[in-house]
Scaffold this motif. Structure first.
Motif, short mmCIF file in Angstrom:
data_model
loop_
_atom_site.label_atom_id
_atom_site.label_comp_id
_atom_site.label_asym_id
_atom_site.label_seq_id
_atom_site.Cartn_x
_atom_site.Cartn_y
_atom_site.Cartn_z
N LYS A 1 0.91 -1.13 -0.01
CA LYS A 1 0.13 0.24 0.12
C LYS A 1 0.91 1.34 0.03
CE LYS A 1 -1.26 1.89 3.74
NZ LYS A 1 -1.15 3.19 4.42
N GLN A 2 1.90 1.18 0.78
CA GLN A 2 2.91 2.35 0.78
C GLN A 2 3.54 2.58 -0.37
OE1 GLN A 2 5.90 2.28 3.95
NE2 GLN A 2 4.51 1.02 5.16
N VAL A 3 4.01 1.47 -1.22
CA VAL A 3 4.60 1.82 -2.44
C VAL A 3 3.65 2.24 -3.61
CG1 VAL A 3 6.02 0.56 -4.02
CG2 VAL A 3 6.36 0.00 -1.82
N PHE A 4 2.48 1.57 -3.63
CA PHE A 4 1.58 2.05 -4.56
C PHE A 4 1.21 3.46 -4.51
CE2 PHE A 4 0.64 -2.58 -5.56
CZ PHE A 4 1.08 -2.73 -6.60
N ARG A 5 0.90 3.76 -3.12
CA ARG A 5 0.50 5.20 -2.79
C ARG A 5 1.54 5.97 -2.92
NH1 ARG A 5 -4.93 5.21 -1.19
NH2 ARG A 5 -4.64 7.24 -0.06
N GLY A 6 2.90 5.80 -2.82
CA GLY A 6 4.03 6.72 -3.03
C GLY A 6 4.23 7.32 -1.60
N GLU A 7 3.87 6.72 -0.39
CA GLU A 7 4.31 6.96 0.69
C GLU A 7 5.66 6.89 0.93
OE1 GLU A 7 1.46 5.06 3.40
OE2 GLU A 7 0.00 5.51 2.38
N SER A 8 6.28 8.06 1.55
CA SER A 8 7.92 8.22 1.80
C SER A 8 8.21 7.66 3.09
CB SER A 8 8.34 9.38 1.30
OG SER A 8 7.61 10.33 2.43
N ILE A 9 7.64 6.42 3.74
CA ILE A 9 8.11 5.81 4.81
C ILE A 9 8.92 4.72 4.49
CG2 ILE A 9 6.86 4.27 6.88
CD1 ILE A 9 4.45 5.50 5.95
N PRO A 10 10.07 4.72 5.23
CA PRO A 10 11.20 4.00 4.91
C PRO A 10 11.12 2.62 5.40
CG PRO A 10 12.06 5.27 7.03
CD PRO A 10 10.56 5.97 6.20
#
Length: 549
Positions: free
Chosen positions: A425-434
């Protein structure tokens, strides 16, 4: 010798039947309501049903005929009510009144065939209801019927009689019988068919008040109530008639109609929030009118939950009923519940007030609104909130794969694979969480690349298998690895991946196979798709890794 016109008519009717290929069975006792039972099989030209094998041949016709012979031209004959009762209610076969006018001759000069159909059946039932309260012998009562040119046969012959019978039943005796059975159960009733008076007690295991039980019964939260019957009345023709054989106790189960509405939750606080879901509104039955205004309720349903709107101390309640662990359900069906629960959680966390509106109502008004409700009154259980967050993460992943309306999932799948869904979900939505990934190597990066701190891209494909579909997401983690030390002959690294990308994704029907033989083939494909030549693409092996965090 005096001429018996009645006997003459019955003989003519029998002769006509024989001439037209119909078997005539005379009744020698007039207590059954008919003089002649005619039987014949429809020809292919007469029948409206397909010709079938003999064991499925349904073209046989039985018709009961009451024969009336007269020398007068009054256009009216009288028949005993007992005979009418049989013709109208005691057989599903077509019944007729055949009037033969002789005008003093020995051969009929006119013939009329009156069908005992809708109009006459209703008249007979009304007449029977009228005399039902009397100590009446039906064979001593009568009812007349008129006839005229509309009922007159084309000519005075058996073939004309047969043609008229076939036209009346529309060439389909089975369909006719079905119609008559249905009509007998419906005629004379407008609205309710029964009126039952009795008394009931709230079940001993019900925790609320009697008024609350009636409200719950009205909206289907309670399915039924046991009623001790004091009196039951049949309401045909609006003339109540007691039913002495009615059971002493019945289970009353109200019918509930539903309509699709839009449930809208909105709040104005730190930011304007609005959540909309489609729900089914249960229209309260008339029982709700017996409930005091301050205790009335509305019930809406979304898949796997009921939403109760009420007047009083608890204005809103959500009753959740997740599917059994082994049951796969459409992921799309879980979304309304998840959206509502997460909305309530945010209202609780922020201490905001919110309003509840219903739109697209089909009755009385197009919208309904409840006043502001305090968010602090609606704290979802932690486990429910957690499940709903995982449902939403899974939805966002499958939506990115354009499969959100097709995939089915189980609850255990969502709970067990939550880390993969959260990461994707983070990757698809471009979230910059390491993201961090720990892994071990037999050779250090200094030995492999000549530098202890290269920028590394590690393919880390994720496979999500549901009961209906399988998704492969070719995830690549890019970052600078940190050496943690040596243990058991391995150089242990932690990769801090600030850069995450999907270089390959596809979905497949479960059980249909994929183009890959194993996970390493997917890693190699992902490695080929990393375009930055300055980055060291390192294909690691699964046993040396710990899942990314």
């Amino acid at each position: 010798m005096d001429r018996d016109v009645g006997d003459l008519g019955e003989k003519v009717a029998e002769m006509w039947c024989n001439q037209a290929g119909m078997t005539a069975n005379r009744s020698y006792e007039d207590e059954r309501g008919w003089d002649c039972l005619t039987e014949f099989t429809l020809t292919e030209d007469e029948s409206k049903t397909a010709v079938r094998p003999h064991d499925r041949d349904l073209r046989g016709v039985k018709a009961f005929v009451q024969v009336k012979s007269t020398d007068s031209r009054r256009g009216r004959v009288s028949i005993k009510l007992s005979n009418w009762k049989y013709l109208a209610t005691e057989t599903l076969h077509p019944c007729f009144i055949l009037v033969l006018g002789f005008d003093g001759e020995n051969e009929p000069q006119r013939a009329y065939l009156t069908h005992v159909g809708e109009h006459l059946i209703e008249r007979v039932l009304q007449r029977l209801r009228e005399v039902s309260g009397e100590d009446t012998q039906l064979h001593k009562k009568s009812m007349s019927v008129t006839y005229g040119e509309e009922e007159r046969l084309e000519n005075e012959s058996g073939q004309a009689l047969r043609t008229a019978i076939v036209e009346t039943i529309a060439g389909n005796p089975i369909q006719y019988n079905t119609w008559k059975k249905s009509y007998l159960t419906e005629v004379g009733y407008e609205g309710a068919t029964l009126r039952v008076q009795g008394h009931a007690e709230v079940p001993s295991d019900y925790e609320g008040s009697p008024e609350e039980f009636i409200a719950d019964l009205s909206i289907g939260l309670e399915s039924s109530i046991e009623l001790e019957v004091d009196e039951a009345q049949d309401l045909r023709f609006g003339d109540p008639e007691s039913l002495p054989s009615f059971p002493d106790q019945i289970s009353m189960t109200p019918d509930h109609e539903t309509e699709e509405v839009k449930l809208v939750l909105s709040a104005r606080g730190y930011s304007y929030m609005r959540e909309r879901v489609t729900a089914e509104l249960y229209r309260p039955t008339e029982l709700m009118g017996k409930v005091p205004r301050g205790e009335r309720k509305l019930r809406l349903s979304v898949p796997h939950a009921n939403i109760i709107l009420a007047q009083g101390a608890q204005p809103l309640r959500v009753d959740v009923n997740f599917p059994p662990e082994s049951v796969a359900v459409p992921l799309v069906d879980l979304q309304p519940l998840a959206k509502l629960i997460l909305f309530f959680r945010q209202m609780y966390d922020e201490g905001q007030q919110f309003t509840v509106e219903l739109h697209n109502l089909s009755v009385t008004r197009s919208a309904f609104e409840m006043g502001a409700l305090p968010g602090e009154d609606f704290q979802p259980e932690k486990t429910l909130e957690m499940a709903c967050r995982r449902i939403r993460n899974a939805w966002k992943v499958w939506k990115a794969l354009d499969m959100e309306n097709h995939v089915e999932v189980t609850v255990p799948h969502l709970l067990e694979r939550w880390k993969e869904y959260y990461l994707l979900k983070q990757v698809f939505r471009g979230e910059s969480i390491p993201v961090t990934l720990e892994y071990g190597l037999y050779e250090s990066y200094e030995e492999i690349r000549g530098t202890p701190d290269p920028t590394v891209a590690i393919p880390y494909p994720l496979i999500l298998a549901t009961p209906t579909h399988e998704a492969i997401a070719g995830l690549v983690l890019v970052g600078d690895p940190e050496l943690l030390g040596e243990k058991n002959g391995l150089h242990h690294y932690r990769l801090h991946a600030d850069n995450k990308k999907i270089v390959y994704s596809d979905t497949f029907l479960e059980g249909g196979g994929t183009p890959f033989d194993d996970i390493m083939e997917i890693r190699e494909l992902c490695a080929e798709r990393v375009e930055d030549e300055s980055i060291f693409v390192h294909i690691t092996t699964p046993p040396d890794e710990r899942p990314p965090r």
